[in-house]
Design a protein around this motif. Structure first.
Motif, PDB file in Angstrom:
ATOM      1  N   SER A 251       0.797  -1.231   0.000  1.00 36.74           N
ATOM      2  CA  SER A 251       0.000   0.000   0.000  1.00 36.74           C
ATOM      3  C   SER A 251       0.824   1.273   0.000  1.00 36.74           C
ATOM      4  CB  SER A 251      -0.919   0.019   1.231  1.00 36.74           C
ATOM      5  OG  SER A 251      -0.137   0.141   2.413  1.00 36.74           O
ATOM      6  N   GLY A 252       2.113   1.162   0.312  1.00 39.86           N
ATOM      7  CA  GLY A 252       2.935   2.358   0.468  1.00 39.86           C
ATOM      8  C   GLY A 252       3.068   2.780   1.915  1.00 39.86           C
ATOM      9  N   ARG A 253       2.342   2.090   2.821  1.00 43.70           N
ATOM     10  CA  ARG A 253       2.436   2.431   4.241  1.00 43.70           C
ATOM     11  C   ARG A 253       3.612   1.739   4.932  1.00 43.70           C
ATOM     12  NH1 ARG A 253      -2.907   0.730   4.054  1.00 43.70           N
ATOM     13  NH2 ARG A 253      -2.512  -0.890   5.611  1.00 43.70           N
ATOM     14  N   CYS A 254       4.271   0.835   4.233  1.00 44.65           N
ATOM     15  CA  CYS A 254       5.359   0.078   4.853  1.00 44.65           C
ATOM     16  C   CYS A 254       6.558   0.991   5.107  1.00 44.65           C
ATOM     17  CB  CYS A 254       5.763  -1.099   3.972  1.00 44.65           C
ATOM     18  SG  CYS A 254       7.139  -2.065   4.637  1.00 44.65           S
ATOM     19  N   ALA A 255       6.878   1.186   6.375  1.00 45.08           N
ATOM     20  CA  ALA A 255       8.041   1.977   6.781  1.00 45.08           C
ATOM     21  C   ALA A 255       8.920   1.055   7.622  1.00 45.08           C
ATOM     22  CB  ALA A 255       7.610   3.194   7.589  1.00 45.08           C
ATOM     23  N   PRO A 256       9.909   0.396   7.017  1.00 52.86           N
ATOM     24  CA  PRO A 256      10.674  -0.646   7.720  1.00 52.86           C
ATOM     25  C   PRO A 256      11.324  -0.133   9.001  1.00 52.86           C
ATOM     26  CG  PRO A 256      11.113  -0.719   5.376  1.00 52.86           C
ATOM     27  CD  PRO A 256      10.329   0.541   5.622  1.00 52.86           C
ATOM     28  N   ILE A 257      11.168  -0.909  10.056  1.00 53.09           N
ATOM     29  CA  ILE A 257      11.793  -0.565  11.328  1.00 53.09           C
ATOM     30  C   ILE A 257      13.244  -1.035  11.341  1.00 53.09           C
ATOM     31  CG2 ILE A 257      11.254  -2.659  12.645  1.00 53.09           C
ATOM     32  CD1 ILE A 257      10.314  -0.762  14.922  1.00 53.09           C
ATOM     33  N   GLY A 258      13.545  -2.068  10.522  1.00 50.35           N
ATOM     34  CA  GLY A 258      14.909  -2.547  10.367  1.00 50.35           C
ATOM     35  C   GLY A 258      15.483  -2.079   9.049  1.00 50.35           C
ATOM     36  N   PHE A 259      16.627  -2.647   8.666  1.00 49.43           N
ATOM     37  CA  PHE A 259      17.309  -2.255   7.442  1.00 49.43           C
ATOM     38  C   PHE A 259      17.156  -3.308   6.346  1.00 49.43           C
ATOM     39  CE2 PHE A 259      19.184   0.004  10.944  1.00 49.43           C
ATOM     40  CZ  PHE A 259      19.261   1.298  10.462  1.00 49.43           C
ATOM     41  N   ALA A 260      16.277  -4.258   6.573  1.00 44.77           N
ATOM     42  CA  ALA A 260      15.889  -5.252   5.581  1.00 44.77           C
ATOM     43  C   ALA A 260      14.458  -5.639   5.889  1.00 44.77           C
ATOM     44  CB  ALA A 260      16.802  -6.474   5.629  1.00 44.77           C
ATOM     45  N   VAL A 261      13.764  -6.171   4.904  1.00 49.29           N
ATOM     46  CA  VAL A 261      12.356  -6.532   5.060  1.00 49.29           C
ATOM     47  C   VAL A 261      12.210  -8.044   4.950  1.00 49.29           C
ATOM     48  CG1 VAL A 261      10.036  -6.287   4.093  1.00 49.29           C
ATOM     49  CG2 VAL A 261      11.575  -4.320   4.174  1.00 49.29           C
ATOM     50  N   ALA A 262      11.438  -8.624   5.850  1.00 50.67           N
ATOM     51  CA  ALA A 262      11.180 -10.067   5.847  1.00 50.67           C
ATOM     52  C   ALA A 262       9.703 -10.301   5.561  1.00 50.67           C
ATOM     53  CB  ALA A 262      11.573 -10.682   7.195  1.00 50.67           C
ATOM     54  N   PRO A 263       9.286 -10.305   4.285  1.00 52.87           N
ATOM     55  CA  PRO A 263       7.857 -10.395   3.976  1.00 52.87           C
ATOM     56  C   PRO A 263       7.344 -11.834   4.061  1.00 52.87           C
ATOM     57  CG  PRO A 263       9.109 -10.241   1.952  1.00 52.87           C
ATOM     58  CD  PRO A 263      10.113 -10.228   3.072  1.00 52.87           C
ATOM     59  N   ALA A 264       6.703 -12.183   5.160  1.00 53.80           N
ATOM     60  CA  ALA A 264       6.197 -13.542   5.338  1.00 53.80           C
ATOM     61  C   ALA A 264       5.168 -13.553   6.456  1.00 53.80           C
ATOM     62  CB  ALA A 264       7.346 -14.502   5.656  1.00 53.80           C
ATOM     63  N   VAL A 265       4.252 -14.511   6.372  1.00 52.26           N
ATOM     64  CA  VAL A 265       3.262 -14.735   7.425  1.00 52.26           C
ATOM     65  C   VAL A 265       3.401 -16.179   7.895  1.00 52.26           C
ATOM     66  CG1 VAL A 265       0.814 -14.801   8.026  1.00 52.26           C
ATOM     67  CG2 VAL A 265       1.675 -13.036   6.471  1.00 52.26           C
ATOM     68  N   ALA A 266       3.596 -16.359   9.187  1.00 55.18           N
ATOM     69  CA  ALA A 266       3.690 -17.693   9.787  1.00 55.18           C
ATOM     70  C   ALA A 266       2.511 -17.890  10.728  1.00 55.18           C
ATOM     71  CB  ALA A 266       5.009 -17.852  10.546  1.00 55.18           C
ATOM     72  N   VAL A 267       1.936 -19.084  10.709  1.00 53.04           N
ATOM     73  CA  VAL A 267       0.771 -19.413  11.526  1.00 53.04           C
ATOM     74  C   VAL A 267       1.073 -20.680  12.309  1.00 53.04           C
ATOM     75  CG1 VAL A 267      -1.658 -20.095  11.468  1.00 53.04           C
ATOM     76  CG2 VAL A 267      -0.837 -18.301   9.939  1.00 53.04           C
ATOM     77  N   ALA A 268       0.665 -20.706  13.577  1.00 52.81           N
ATOM     78  CA  ALA A 268       0.903 -21.862  14.437  1.00 52.81           C
ATOM     79  C   ALA A 268      -0.297 -22.798  14.435  1.00 52.81           C
ATOM     80  CB  ALA A 268       1.205 -21.402  15.863  1.00 52.81           C
ATOM     81  N   VAL A 269      -0.026 -24.092  14.615  1.00 50.85           N
ATOM     82  CA  VAL A 269      -1.093 -25.079  14.700  1.00 50.85           C
ATOM     83  C   VAL A 269      -0.597 -26.259  15.541  1.00 50.85           C
ATOM     84  CG1 VAL A 269      -0.400 -26.298  12.580  1.00 50.85           C
ATOM     85  CG2 VAL A 269      -2.764 -26.423  13.353  1.00 50.85           C
ATOM     86  N   PRO A 270      -1.446 -26.831  16.436  1.00 54.16           N
ATOM     87  CA  PRO A 270      -1.047 -28.043  17.158  1.00 54.16           C
ATOM     88  C   PRO A 270      -0.867 -29.197  16.177  1.00 54.16           C
ATOM     89  CG  PRO A 270      -3.008 -27.038  18.135  1.00 54.16           C
ATOM     90  CD  PRO A 270      -2.790 -26.367  16.820  1.00 54.16           C
ATOM     91  N   MET A 271       0.091 -30.082  16.446  1.00 50.46           N
ATOM     92  CA  MET A 271       0.322 -31.211  15.543  1.00 50.46           C
ATOM     93  C   MET A 271       0.697 -32.464  16.320  1.00 50.46           C
ATOM     94  SD  MET A 271       2.548 -33.387  13.816  1.00 50.46           S
ATOM     95  CE  MET A 271       4.218 -32.782  13.692  1.00 50.46           C
ATOM     96  N   LEU A 272       0.059 -33.550  16.014  1.00 54.71           N
ATOM     97  CA  LEU A 272       0.470 -34.891  16.447  1.00 54.71           C
ATOM     98  C   LEU A 272      -0.126 -35.859  15.431  1.00 54.71           C
ATOM     99  CD1 LEU A 272       0.603 -37.686  17.979  1.00 54.71           C
ATOM    100  CD2 LEU A 272       2.169 -35.974  18.882  1.00 54.71           C
ATOM    101  N   VAL A 273       0.707 -36.464  14.628  1.00 53.29           N
ATOM    102  CA  VAL A 273       0.227 -37.329  13.553  1.00 53.29           C
ATOM    103  C   VAL A 273       0.541 -38.790  13.878  1.00 53.29           C
ATOM    104  CG1 VAL A 273       2.355 -37.072  12.224  1.00 53.29           C
ATOM    105  CG2 VAL A 273       0.235 -37.672  11.054  1.00 53.29           C
TER     106      VAL A 273
END
Length: 609
Positions: A251-273
């Protein structure tokens, strides 16, 4: 699953001894798999229980590394009896780094607040861990969330997010600036010091933010951070989070707080297979439920007496009252969901089932665009042997179905790519310490922690001057951060796009120093070639007092500079030496060579720009 022996893709940076700046790596187009270790130790506490948890978890980390999982995450918590003994995750990960070969090491989320931990301590721990692990670290941070920690450290709940943001910016600067130029913020004041060591990954390891909801996911995107969601959500809800993240990023609103950008979304889920669904439930459900109950106990509804309250006993008595009814989860072969409603009862399940069931659930997360699925398999009283068996079975029968697919979601990757390039252009450069900064062997620390005084001999750089200097350096820093190691196609698509060139030339015009022009007034024309010999022309006009830039040719340029758009980006970012480019034919000059020799001084850029 693709495991790279020498280069492993972990978010935004390549692991390895690179000193050439951040390496942006687009999403592989297939979900990656991480494991979260909370190091919980439910009552009753037997002799050696805490040591046993640590030893078994280190074994699980070794197993995960051998099986090809992408990363382990260890969150930092304090005073959370039974729920988590991970009060020193950097120490645990340091031990894990020496027992593993290639798996990523996710430190955090680390709760950042100057009153809880000084940012320098965080930067030092991250850099040390990155060095001893060979550049495998990612850092996730977040605000303090529990009453145990907020009250224990005396942190104001109303300002916790503000404290986190201020501290994280300082941590990022400490990892990059040599020396750290100091800070004079609302919650932290510190003079110039060289925070050592520096990390192996440059400019710093990937930065993530711990998130508990969609609002936080959007904030992560706006600050150029990966979003590490710790709450359990259905794939369809995760899809909405991913869409919101990407929308905020581009959108143009991204103002990085660091000096590189890590564009990713991680989601947690319980697992026992397990091949038998009933066995999977018997082995994994109570642990997953305890993990969720303990989080609620410390964040939402619990009343805790230190050293006395048994969270496990309360869990067994109250689990059904808080939506964790065991009897609501049945082995009936139906598709898995995170939340279960059955017979008027609510419960939690997630990826607890057979390989076919778990594979189907994972595919839904993959289709939702989730970049990393964080598996919570070590929880509550789940037995160590069962954890190892589940990791092995998941790796054998689920993980291979989600191999890297570079051709997938190409349009989404391109949008992220361009958004990151633009965001880094807006990010101020690392600050420069005042040359007069000095400290003595007998200086005290008290003055450095107040706004009223500073150590003898230290002159705080006026904030307005620092901001002005940072603003003047934005374009150069953004280009330097992006172009290092990037290919021609990516550079032409981003920096060489119409919007990218407009930003670069506008930055040049702002940096113009009239005193260095030597009386020159006239036009400098840039002929920039692209794929298929397409030509884009820009003109920079100098009138003696100021410079302006516009697309299009000049009527009678004093100097014409010819090169490809990709090499123009490299030249602007300091990744291409102009003299070598001229000698090797990558750059061609026509007109007044004297003007060419003065360009660097006139615009604060490499000669030949």
């Amino acid at each position: 699953m693709v495991v790279h022996d020498k280069i492993r893709l972990t978010g935004v940076l390549r692991r390895g001894p690179s000193t050439e700046g951040p390496r942006y790596v687009p999403s592989l187009g297939a979900v990656r798999f991480a494991i979260r270790f909370d190091l919980g130790a439910p009552r009753p506490w037997e002799d050696g229980a805490e040591q046993r948890v640590l030893a078994q978890t280190l074994e699980q980390a070794e197993v995960a590394d051998r099986l090809g999982y992408d990363r382990i995450w260890v969150p930092e918590h304090h005073f959370l009896e039974e729920a988590s003994n991970a009060s020193a995750p950097a120490v645990f990960l340091a031990a894990a780094s020496q027992r593993t070969r290639s798996i990523g090491l996710g430190l955090g989320p680390v709760p950042l607040a100057p009153g809880a931990v000084h940012p320098a301590r965080v930067a030092e721990a991250v850099a040390t861990l990155d060095l001893i692990s060979g550049g495998r670290v990612a850092l996730a941070t977040g605000e303090l969330a529990t009453g145990a920690e907020l009250g224990g450290f005396g942190i104001d709940r109303d300002t916790r997010r503000e404290q986190w943001a201020e501290a994280l910016e300082v941590v990022a600067r400490m990892l990059v600036e040599t020396p750290f130029a100091g800070t004079d913020g609302r919650h932290l004041t510190m003079p110039a010091r060289n925070v050592v060591p520096k990390p192996l990954q440059r400019p710093h390891p990937p930065l993530w933010m711990g998130c508990a909801g969609q609002d936080a996911v959007v904030l992560a995107a706006e600050r150029g951070l990966g979003a590490l969601a710790g709450t359990f959500v259905e794939p369809e809800e995760a899809a909405a989070w991913v869409a919101a993240y990407d929308a905020a990023l581009v959108s143009g609103r991204c103002a990085p707080i660091g000096f590189a950008v890590a564009p990713a979304v991680a989601v947690a889920v319980p697992m026992l297979v397990h091949h038998d669904e009933a066995q999977a439930i018997a082995r994994g459900l109570d642990g997953a439920h305890f993990l969720a109950y303990a989080a609620g106990h410390y964040v939402a509804f619990g009343e805790h007496r230190p050293g006395r309250t048994s969270v496990w006993d309360e869990f067994e008595r109250r689990r059904g009252d808080v939506g964790l009814a065991r009897q609501a989860v049945r082995a009936d072969g139906t598709p898995l969901s995170v939340r279960v409603l059955a017979g008027g009862l609510a419960s939690l399940r997630g990826a607890i089932g057979t390989p076919d069931q778990v594979r189907d659930l994972v595919r839904r997360y993959d289709d939702a665009g989730v970049d990393e699925l964080v598996l919570c398999v070590q929880a509550g009283r789940t037995e160590h042997a069962h954890v190892v068996e589940a990791l092995e079975l998941f790796a054998a029968e689920v993980l291979p179905g989600f191999a890297a697919a570079p051709e997938r979601d190409a349009a989404r990757r391109a949008r992220r790519d361009e958004a990151v390039a633009r965001a880094l252009m807006r990010r101020p450069s690392p600050r420069k310490a005042d040359r007069g900064a000095v400290f003595g062997a007998r200086d005290g620390a008290a003055a450095a922690q107040t706004h009223a005084a500073a150590p003898a001999g230290w002159t705080r750089r006026p904030r307005v001057v620092a901001l002005r200097a940072a603003a003047q350096d934005r374009a150069e820093q953004g280009l330097r951060a992006f172009v290092a190691g990037a290919g021609d196609e990516r550079l032409e698509r981003t920096i060489g796009s119409r919007a990218g060139l407009r930003a670069v030339f506008a930055a040049m015009a702002r940096r113009f120093v009239p005193e260095q022009a030597g009386g020159f007034a006239g036009d400098i024309q840039y002929d920039l070639r692209g794929a298929g010999d397409t030509l884009v022309t820009w003109t920079v006009t100098v009138d003696g007092e100021r410079a302006t830039a516009r697309p299009g040719p000049a009527e009678s340029p004093a100097l014409t500079i010819k090169l490809t758009r990709a090499d123009f980006a490299r030249l602007a970012g300091g990744d291409l030496d102009p003299v070598k480019a001229l000698l090797t034919g990558r750059l061609d000059l026509e007109g007044d060579f004297g003007v060419a020799m003065r360009l660097g001084a006139m615009f604060g850029l490499p000669a030949g720009m």
